[in-house]
Write a protein that holds these residues in place. Structure first.
Motif, PDB file in Angstrom:
ATOM      1  N   GLY A   1      -8.955   4.356  31.363  1.00 37.23           N
ATOM      2  CA  GLY A   1      -8.246   5.413  30.664  1.00 37.23           C
ATOM      3  C   GLY A   1      -7.943   6.570  31.579  1.00 37.23           C
ATOM      4  O   GLY A   1      -8.580   6.740  32.634  1.00 37.23           O
TER       5      GLY A   1
ATOM      6  N   GLU B   1      -6.821  10.875  31.451  1.00 39.45           N
ATOM      7  CA  GLU B   1      -6.600  12.073  30.654  1.00 39.45           C
ATOM      8  C   GLU B   1      -6.339  13.260  31.561  1.00 39.45           C
ATOM      9  O   GLU B   1      -6.753  13.277  32.731  1.00 39.45           O
ATOM     10  CB  GLU B   1      -7.810  12.361  29.757  1.00 39.45           C
ATOM     11  CG  GLU B   1      -9.103  12.573  30.504  1.00 39.45           C
ATOM     12  CD  GLU B   1     -10.277  12.824  29.571  1.00 39.45           C
ATOM     13  OE1 GLU B   1     -10.051  13.447  28.506  1.00 39.45           O
ATOM     14  OE2 GLU B   1     -11.396  12.423  29.902  1.00 39.45           O
ATOM     15  N   ARG B   2      -5.624  14.217  31.014  1.00 34.21           N
ATOM     16  CA  ARG B   2      -5.339  15.455  31.739  1.00 34.21           C
ATOM     17  C   ARG B   2      -6.432  16.455  31.416  1.00 34.21           C
ATOM     18  O   ARG B   2      -6.697  16.751  30.242  1.00 34.21           O
ATOM     19  CB  ARG B   2      -3.972  15.995  31.305  1.00 34.21           C
ATOM     20  CG  ARG B   2      -3.586  17.331  31.903  1.00 34.21           C
ATOM     21  CD  ARG B   2      -3.083  17.200  33.309  1.00 34.21           C
ATOM     22  NE  ARG B   2      -2.455  18.456  33.758  1.00 34.21           N
ATOM     23  CZ  ARG B   2      -2.087  18.691  34.997  1.00 34.21           C
ATOM     24  NH1 ARG B   2      -2.252  17.772  35.924  1.00 34.21           N
ATOM     25  NH2 ARG B   2      -1.517  19.832  35.327  1.00 34.21           N
TER      26      ARG B   2
ATOM     27  N   TYR C   1      -6.247  15.165  36.861  1.00 35.47           N
ATOM     28  CA  TYR C   1      -6.292  13.949  36.058  1.00 35.47           C
ATOM     29  C   TYR C   1      -7.635  13.261  36.254  1.00 35.47           C
ATOM     30  O   TYR C   1      -8.125  13.139  37.382  1.00 35.47           O
ATOM     31  CB  TYR C   1      -5.145  13.009  36.457  1.00 35.47           C
ATOM     32  CG  TYR C   1      -3.807  13.644  36.213  1.00 35.47           C
ATOM     33  CD1 TYR C   1      -3.209  13.585  34.961  1.00 35.47           C
ATOM     34  CD2 TYR C   1      -3.164  14.364  37.228  1.00 35.47           C
ATOM     35  CE1 TYR C   1      -1.996  14.223  34.720  1.00 35.47           C
ATOM     36  CE2 TYR C   1      -1.961  15.005  37.003  1.00 35.47           C
ATOM     37  CZ  TYR C   1      -1.378  14.924  35.743  1.00 35.47           C
ATOM     38  OH  TYR C   1      -0.196  15.564  35.505  1.00 35.47           O
TER      39      TYR C   1
ATOM     40  N   TRP D   1      -2.124   3.788  29.040  1.00 37.62           N
ATOM     41  CA  TRP D   1      -2.395   5.075  29.673  1.00 37.62           C
ATOM     42  C   TRP D   1      -1.247   6.041  29.404  1.00 37.62           C
ATOM     43  O   TRP D   1      -1.474   7.198  29.077  1.00 37.62           O
ATOM     44  CB  TRP D   1      -2.572   4.921  31.176  1.00 37.62           C
ATOM     45  CG  TRP D   1      -3.564   3.886  31.602  1.00 37.62           C
ATOM     46  CD1 TRP D   1      -4.635   3.433  30.900  1.00 37.62           C
ATOM     47  CD2 TRP D   1      -3.561   3.178  32.849  1.00 37.62           C
ATOM     48  NE1 TRP D   1      -5.307   2.491  31.630  1.00 37.62           N
ATOM     49  CE2 TRP D   1      -4.678   2.312  32.820  1.00 37.62           C
ATOM     50  CE3 TRP D   1      -2.743   3.196  33.974  1.00 37.62           C
ATOM     51  CZ2 TRP D   1      -4.975   1.458  33.895  1.00 37.62           C
ATOM     52  CZ3 TRP D   1      -3.038   2.357  35.039  1.00 37.62           C
ATOM     53  CH2 TRP D   1      -4.144   1.495  35.000  1.00 37.62           C
TER      54      TRP D   1
ATOM     55  N   SER E   1      -1.193   7.220  25.859  1.00 33.70           N
ATOM     56  CA  SER E   1      -2.281   8.161  25.579  1.00 33.70           C
ATOM     57  C   SER E   1      -1.925   9.580  26.009  1.00 33.70           C
ATOM     58  O   SER E   1      -2.520  10.549  25.530  1.00 33.70           O
ATOM     59  CB  SER E   1      -3.573   7.717  26.284  1.00 33.70           C
ATOM     60  OG  SER E   1      -3.492   7.939  27.693  1.00 33.70           O
ATOM     61  N   LEU E   2      -0.951   9.701  26.914  1.00 39.66           N
ATOM     62  CA  LEU E   2      -0.466  11.009  27.355  1.00 39.66           C
ATOM     63  C   LEU E   2       0.744  11.454  26.537  1.00 39.66           C
ATOM     64  O   LEU E   2       1.431  12.407  26.907  1.00 39.66           O
ATOM     65  CB  LEU E   2      -0.105  10.948  28.844  1.00 39.66           C
ATOM     66  CG  LEU E   2      -1.274  10.687  29.797  1.00 39.66           C
ATOM     67  CD1 LEU E   2      -0.763  10.463  31.220  1.00 39.66           C
ATOM     68  CD2 LEU E   2      -2.278  11.832  29.755  1.00 39.66           C
TER      69      LEU E   2
ATOM     70  N   TYR F   1       4.187  16.501  33.195  1.00 42.76           N
ATOM     71  CA  TYR F   1       2.862  16.411  33.807  1.00 42.76           C
ATOM     72  C   TYR F   1       2.958  16.611  35.328  1.00 42.76           C
ATOM     73  O   TYR F   1       3.163  15.650  36.075  1.00 42.76           O
ATOM     74  CB  TYR F   1       2.227  15.053  33.510  1.00 42.76           C
ATOM     75  CG  TYR F   1       1.786  14.892  32.074  1.00 42.76           C
ATOM     76  CD1 TYR F   1       0.528  15.334  31.661  1.00 42.76           C
ATOM     77  CD2 TYR F   1       2.623  14.320  31.125  1.00 42.76           C
ATOM     78  CE1 TYR F   1       0.110  15.196  30.339  1.00 42.76           C
ATOM     79  CE2 TYR F   1       2.218  14.173  29.808  1.00 42.76           C
ATOM     80  CZ  TYR F   1       0.971  14.620  29.423  1.00 42.76           C
ATOM     81  OH  TYR F   1       0.566  14.485  28.123  1.00 42.76           O
TER      82      TYR F   1
END
Length: 431
Positions: free
Chosen positions: A143, A145-146, A151, A187, A190-191, A389
């Motif tokens: 996974g 995430e920010r 990251y 991935w 998920s963002l 991002y």
């Protein structure tokens, strides 16, 4: 208990040690960046090793403009900056500088002179290692995430990794035996990024018509195919070799149009009306309708009244001629002198457009690339950075862009990787 997190100096983390990932890694490291390249399988470039029948058609002889047009209007617009920045000739020059001389082949293809895909993979891996890239195999990312300005990557085993600059090029989900099982799509979603549903591209076509299966093994080196929808509208045309198989049709011509078939069927997956297609094959692509008609007329005047297959100069196996006759509604391989004007008209029409009902493709297991992926509007085409991002780059097969057989998809991978590397280096102050 809070888990420790690995911090990298000048952190550029790249996920996916395929063609795009290794190209980006060596480009970044040669400029002085510290690069960590993560690969979930035990080796780099597995898909490279299997490409082109283990020969690796690594790019095309076409220039950037001509190559770009073959990705379709949206793909051409998106790839234009990348292809101009790193041209097909630029790819050849780089591989030759790495000690991999290249040769041209039919259909505008370029291969390593050795005809060994392993030489391509080995050269890329060596270039990366010599530049100082740390390659970490057997490392699966679970996974992303920010977190604030960086990251965080969660791994299947080991401590999480954080990076200011993250490059995702884990491939699609075609040829899953190579490790490309579509992990990257989750991935990206998920963002909250838009991802077009993936579908198999450059895959053989499936047809249940018995007469097609009976022609298995027959290959036409110069055929033109037209993909038609159920309304008879032409969706794509390609002049390339085509081959009949025990499951349908293969060869570059059939595989080049397969992405459209799969994409339309994916879009209609929840529709009760599943789209069907017809592949119209021009068996005499080097002749006009009138030229073929005149050839048959001239043959009918020959002494001995040869049968149709022989009158055509043995250009086609008898099995194929009989299939044409069946579709044209005339006796199988008739004596040419007994072919009436009306029969001749039907034969010419069928030789110039033998129709095969197409029900789909043979799927991801045999597809060479994946269509669909990250929506191109989510990415800056001049940098490969995701618009919302900073420091996140997506390129290669994860993008919603794919081209035909002929080294185009490798070229797109190399060009987008090079552009991403250059911008990441500039943003981090290394260049």
């Amino acid at each position: 208990m809070r888990r420790n997190t690995i911090q990298l100096k000048q952190p550029i983390v790249i996920v996916g040690a395929g063609a795009a990932g290794m190209w980006a890694a060596q480009a970044c490291a040669r400029a002085g960046a510290s690069v960590l390249l993560l690969e979930k399988t035990k080796r780099t470039g597995t898909k490279i090793l299997a490409s082109g029948g283990t020969r690796c058609n690594l790019t095309t002889t076409l220039d950037s403009n001509k190559a770009g047009r073959l990705f379709g209007p949206a793909g051409e617009r998106f790839l234009r900056p990348a292809l101009r920045n790193l041209t097909p000739q630029g790819v050849v020059d780089q591989f030759e500088a790495w000690g991999v001389p290249c040769v041209t082949a039919d259909l505008e293809k370029i291969f390593p002179e050795s005809q060994k895909a392993k030489d391509v993979r080995d050269a890329m891996e060596l270039a990366a290692r010599q530049a100082g890239v740390e390659i970490r195999p057997n490392t699966r990312v679970m996974g992303i995430e920010r977190v604030l300005d960086r990251y965080r990557l969660t791994l299947e085993e080991g401590e999480p990794i954080e990076a200011l600059t993250l490059m995702l090029c884990s491939g699609g989900q075609s040829f899953p035996g190579s490790g490309t099982t579509g992990d990257g799509y989750a991935w990206l979603r998920s963002l909250d990024l838009k991802v077009a549903p993936p579908y198999p591209a450059l895959a053989p076509l499936r047809s249940s018509e018995a007469w097609v299966h009976e022609l298995s093994g027959i290959a036409l080196q110069d055929a033109e195919v037209r993909l038609l929808n159920s309304a008879g509208k032409e969706l794509m045309r390609r002049r390339r070799p085509v081959m009949f198989t025990h499951k349908g049709l293969s060869g570059p011509a059939a595989m080049d149009v397969s992405g459209i078939v799969a994409r339309e069927q994916e879009r209609a997956r929840f529709d009760s009306r599943v789209p069907h297609f017809t592949l119209s094959i021009d068996l005499c692509a080097d002749q006009t309708w009138e030229q073929l008609r005149d050839e048959l007329i001239e043959a009918s005047r020959a002494s001995g009244s040869p049968r149709l297959a022989r009158a055509l100069g043995s250009r086609f196996p008898r099995r194929l001629v009989e299939a044409v006759c069946a579709q044209a509604g005339v006796p199988p391989n008739p004596p040419i002198a007994q072919v009436s004007k009306a029969m001749r008209h039907k034969l010419v029409e069928t030789f110039k457009g033998l129709c095969v009902l197409v029900e789909g493709t043979l799927g991801f297991d045999v597809a060479e690339v994946t269509g669909g992926g990250l929506d191109l509007k989510e990415v800056n085409p001049r940098t490969m950075e995701v618009n919302r991002y900073p420091g996140l780059y997506v390129f290669g097969e994860l993008l919603d862009v794919d081209g035909p057989i002929g080294g185009f998809n490798f070229q797109a991978a190399f060009s987008t990787a090079q552009l991403a590397a250059q911008h990441a280096l500039s943003s981090s102050g290394i260049q």
